[in-house]
Design a protein around this motif. Structure first.
Motif, PDB file in Angstrom:
ATOM      1  N   GLY A 104      -1.741  -2.547 -11.077  1.00 18.41           N
ATOM      2  CA  GLY A 104      -2.815  -2.021 -10.236  1.00 18.41           C
ATOM      3  C   GLY A 104      -2.876  -2.510  -8.806  1.00 18.41           C
ATOM      4  N   SER A 105      -2.161  -3.568  -8.466  1.00 23.36           N
ATOM      5  CA  SER A 105      -2.374  -4.208  -7.165  1.00 23.36           C
ATOM      6  C   SER A 105      -1.925  -3.351  -5.989  1.00 23.36           C
ATOM      7  CB  SER A 105      -1.647  -5.553  -7.134  1.00 23.36           C
ATOM      8  OG  SER A 105      -2.151  -6.424  -8.120  1.00 23.36           O
ATOM      9  N   ALA A 106      -0.777  -2.699  -6.101  1.00 24.66           N
ATOM     10  CA  ALA A 106      -0.269  -1.901  -4.983  1.00 24.66           C
ATOM     11  C   ALA A 106      -1.183  -0.724  -4.678  1.00 24.66           C
ATOM     12  CB  ALA A 106       1.148  -1.406  -5.296  1.00 24.66           C
ATOM     13  N   LEU A 107      -1.816  -0.168  -5.699  1.00 24.24           N
ATOM     14  CA  LEU A 107      -2.719   0.966  -5.483  1.00 24.24           C
ATOM     15  C   LEU A 107      -3.970   0.527  -4.734  1.00 24.24           C
ATOM     16  CD1 LEU A 107      -3.458   3.891  -5.815  1.00 24.24           C
ATOM     17  CD2 LEU A 107      -4.253   3.385  -8.140  1.00 24.24           C
ATOM     18  N   VAL A 108      -4.531  -0.618  -5.095  1.00 20.77           N
ATOM     19  CA  VAL A 108      -5.694  -1.123  -4.359  1.00 20.77           C
ATOM     20  C   VAL A 108      -5.326  -1.356  -2.899  1.00 20.77           C
ATOM     21  CG1 VAL A 108      -7.325  -3.034  -4.137  1.00 20.77           C
ATOM     22  CG2 VAL A 108      -6.772  -2.139  -6.400  1.00 20.77           C
ATOM     23  N   ALA A 109      -4.178  -1.960  -2.661  1.00 20.59           N
ATOM     24  CA  ALA A 109      -3.737  -2.194  -1.286  1.00 20.59           C
ATOM     25  C   ALA A 109      -3.600  -0.886  -0.515  1.00 20.59           C
ATOM     26  CB  ALA A 109      -2.409  -2.947  -1.295  1.00 20.59           C
ATOM     27  N   THR A 136      -5.746   2.762   3.729  1.00 19.45           N
ATOM     28  CA  THR A 136      -6.037   4.121   4.187  1.00 19.45           C
ATOM     29  C   THR A 136      -7.526   4.429   4.244  1.00 19.45           C
ATOM     30  OG1 THR A 136      -5.771   4.920   1.901  1.00 19.45           O
ATOM     31  CG2 THR A 136      -3.838   5.039   3.343  1.00 19.45           C
ATOM     32  N   GLY A 137      -8.368   3.438   3.946  1.00 20.47           N
ATOM     33  CA  GLY A 137      -9.807   3.654   3.977  1.00 20.47           C
ATOM     34  C   GLY A 137     -10.292   4.591   2.890  1.00 20.47           C
ATOM     35  N   THR A 138      -9.638   4.554   1.739  1.00 23.76           N
ATOM     36  CA  THR A 138      -9.932   5.458   0.630  1.00 23.76           C
ATOM     37  C   THR A 138     -10.781   4.753  -0.414  1.00 23.76           C
ATOM     38  OG1 THR A 138      -7.811   6.562   0.988  1.00 23.76           O
ATOM     39  CG2 THR A 138      -8.886   6.924  -1.144  1.00 23.76           C
ATOM     40  N   ASN A 139     -11.852   5.398  -0.859  1.00 22.82           N
ATOM     41  CA  ASN A 139     -12.678   4.831  -1.911  1.00 22.82           C
ATOM     42  C   ASN A 139     -11.905   4.776  -3.221  1.00 22.82           C
ATOM     43  OD1 ASN A 139     -14.862   4.536  -0.166  1.00 22.82           O
ATOM     44  ND2 ASN A 139     -15.747   6.508  -0.707  1.00 22.82           N
ATOM     45  N   ALA A 154       4.956   2.746  -0.699  1.00 23.68           N
ATOM     46  CA  ALA A 154       5.008   3.849   0.260  1.00 23.68           C
ATOM     47  C   ALA A 154       4.434   5.126  -0.355  1.00 23.68           C
ATOM     48  CB  ALA A 154       6.449   4.078   0.718  1.00 23.68           C
ATOM     49  N   PHE A 155       4.828   5.417  -1.600  1.00 29.36           N
ATOM     50  CA  PHE A 155       4.286   6.596  -2.277  1.00 29.36           C
ATOM     51  C   PHE A 155       2.773   6.481  -2.437  1.00 29.36           C
ATOM     52  CE2 PHE A 155       2.607   8.073  -6.341  1.00 29.36           C
ATOM     53  CZ  PHE A 155       2.727   9.447  -6.172  1.00 29.36           C
ATOM     54  N   LEU A 156       2.290   5.317  -2.891  1.00 24.86           N
ATOM     55  CA  LEU A 156       0.855   5.137  -3.126  1.00 24.86           C
ATOM     56  C   LEU A 156       0.068   5.250  -1.827  1.00 24.86           C
ATOM     57  CD1 LEU A 156       1.037   2.196  -5.685  1.00 24.86           C
ATOM     58  CD2 LEU A 156       0.566   4.600  -6.193  1.00 24.86           C
ATOM     59  N   GLN A 157       0.636   4.756  -0.740  1.00 27.00           N
ATOM     60  CA  GLN A 157      -0.015   4.859   0.570  1.00 27.00           C
ATOM     61  C   GLN A 157      -0.193   6.324   0.955  1.00 27.00           C
ATOM     62  OE1 GLN A 157      -0.743   1.918   2.141  1.00 27.00           O
ATOM     63  NE2 GLN A 157      -1.318   2.513   4.227  1.00 27.00           N
ATOM     64  N   THR A 158       0.864   7.103   0.765  1.00 26.07           N
ATOM     65  CA  THR A 158       0.795   8.534   1.082  1.00 26.07           C
ATOM     66  C   THR A 158      -0.207   9.240   0.181  1.00 26.07           C
ATOM     67  OG1 THR A 158       3.096   8.537   1.820  1.00 26.07           O
ATOM     68  CG2 THR A 158       2.142  10.659   1.230  1.00 26.07           C
ATOM     69  N   VAL A 196       3.643  12.723  -8.767  1.00 26.61           N
ATOM     70  CA  VAL A 196       4.554  11.913  -9.579  1.00 26.61           C
ATOM     71  C   VAL A 196       5.076  10.750  -8.744  1.00 26.61           C
ATOM     72  CG1 VAL A 196       6.638  11.891 -10.985  1.00 26.61           C
ATOM     73  CG2 VAL A 196       5.216  13.957 -10.886  1.00 26.61           C
ATOM     74  N   GLY A 197       4.875   9.544  -9.262  1.00 27.05           N
ATOM     75  CA  GLY A 197       5.339   8.371  -8.550  1.00 27.05           C
ATOM     76  C   GLY A 197       5.230   7.143  -9.426  1.00 27.05           C
TER      77      GLY A 197
END
Length: 418
Positions: free
Chosen positions: A94-99, A104-107, A71-75, A64-65
């Motif tokens: 959508g932009s913060a999630l792509v960043a 984090t090197g996540t696909n 910060a939450f999306l990064q984690t 949930v976020g």
């Protein structure tokens, strides 16, 4: 990334498209033994979504976020191998999630059909994604997988038959049965608003090579006009064509694929995408009627008061989608006409089962996510911002044929399945 807590996180699991994606992902992750988490901003809705899934045991966690909480999306991104996003309009949410995925090197894969936002993500994150190894793959639904993989499929056949790629490919949408979701409507409304406030919007929309890398933004194709008052005759299929609403978007993705793959279709490759009616005077009349209607609809959406009225009384609301009957009984067919430099013609046909805007789209997204998990070591590219064809190509096509109800075939003659 093998030691991460989850294999796939679905972000935006409670909208109309997100719920269908959750259904498909839970089922397929259960079959494959993959660890799935679903996320969004409302725990109660997420729990309802999870509990309604036939394969809910595959869902290992609810996250949930907020889509704007970096910060939450990064984690969250650091906990998974792949993030799948259905949260649109992507330009707004959508932009913060792509960043976060890039950092984090996540696909990552999504359903966006917003070229302005895609261009922004490429410019912001291409270099960093190459450093971290994050594969960012936009447009993994009906926009633009059938077009992108379809051209790649046809060109591979052309190389086998002709020894060279086709110089020109025309994609014709010959059948489309379904509806669209509130998320799609919201993205379209947001694009119309951006058109009024962003001075670069119109230029990018018209530029056929807007998604290509710098230094590769030219070629034989003219401007991408969303709904020109233009009806044309297709001599190979012997039918009239009309503008196809998503043609300009899909065409931009196909041209980007050609550029970032090193021009396997040629530097002089040209592409167009329209819808087909039929032959004769009745076919011309039907094409012209739909073209005029589409043009009037666009003009209405460009006027704030009319747009607001259409949002309230005509367009589906956020979270809404087509009925179960429409989702299950929908279908589509596209035919690709490839013309070689010496005049030879090659036809390919792609069919899909289920409503293209929700059911088929979420099946394609599901297989793209699983491909990024299970085939990650064998994919032809590393980190960067990619298209479906350039990142996954034949591997994704095989998965779609086996698990998503799509067929890809080369045909010598075309007969509509309508």
């Amino acid at each position: 990334m093998a030691d991460r807590e989850f294999d796939i996180v679905l972000w935006g699991a409670t909208g109309a498209t997100g719920r269908r994606a959750a259904d498909h992902l839970a089922r397929r992750c259960g079959e494959r033994g993959l660890r799935l988490a679903i996320g969004g901003r409302n725990r109660e809705k997420l729990e309802v979504t999870r509990d309604s899934l036939p394969g809910k045991d595959a869902v290992k966690a609810i996250l949930v976020g907020d889509s704007h909480d970096g910060a939450f999306l990064q984690t969250m991104a650091a906990r998974t191998r792949v993030v799948v996003s259905t949260v649109g309009p992507f330009a707004l949410h959508g932009s913060a999630l792509v960043a976060a995925c890039v950092g984090t090197g996540t696909n990552y894969c999504d359903l966006t059909a917003e070229p302005q936002w895609m261009r922004a993500m490429i410019d912001l994150h291409e270099d960093r994604a190459r450093e971290t190894g994050a594969r960012i793959v936009h447009s993994c639904g009906h926009d633009s997988v059938p077009s992108d993989l379809g051209v790649q499929f046809l060109q591979a056949a052309a190389m086998t038959r002709f020894g060279a790629p086709c110089q020109h490919v025309a994609t014709r949408v010959t059948r489309m049965k379904g509806a669209f979701s509130g998320g799609t409507a919201a993205s379209f409304v947001n694009a119309m608003k951006l058109r009024e406030t962003d001075p670069g919007f119109e230029k990018l929309s018209l530029d056929p090579y807007a998604l290509c890398p710098e230094g590769a933004r030219d070629g034989p194709d003219g401007p991408d006009r969303m709904m020109p008052l233009e009806v044309t005759w297709d001599a190979e299929l012997r039918a009239w064509t009309k503008p196809y609403f998503m043609g300009p978007m899909n065409a931009k993705v196909v041209r980007r694929s050609n550029a970032i793959m090193g021009y396997p279709y040629g530097h002089d490759f040209s592409y167009e995408e329209t819808a087909l009616t039929r032959g004769g005077l009745s076919g011309w009349a039907a094409a012209m009627r739909d073209t005029v209607f589409g043009r009037l609809f666009l003009k209405a959406m460009a006027r704030p008061l009319l747009r607001e009225w259409l949002q309230r009384h005509v367009l589906p609301k956020s979270g809404e989608g087509p009925s179960r009957e429409v989702r299950e009984t929908g279908s589509y067919e596209i035919v690709l006409v490839g013309k070689a430099r010496d005049g030879d013609v090659l036809l390919a046909r792609i069919t899909g089962q289920g409503d293209p805007g929700v059911r088929s789209t979420t099946l394609m997204l599901t297989e793209a996510a699983i491909c990024l998990v299970e085939d990650t070591e064998d994919l032809p590219v590393g980190g960067g911002v990619w298209t479906p064809a350039s990142a996954m190509g034949p591997r994704l096509r095989d998965r779609l044929s086996e698990h998503a109800g799509l067929t890809f075939e080369i045909v010598d003659t075309w007969r509509t399945s309508r």
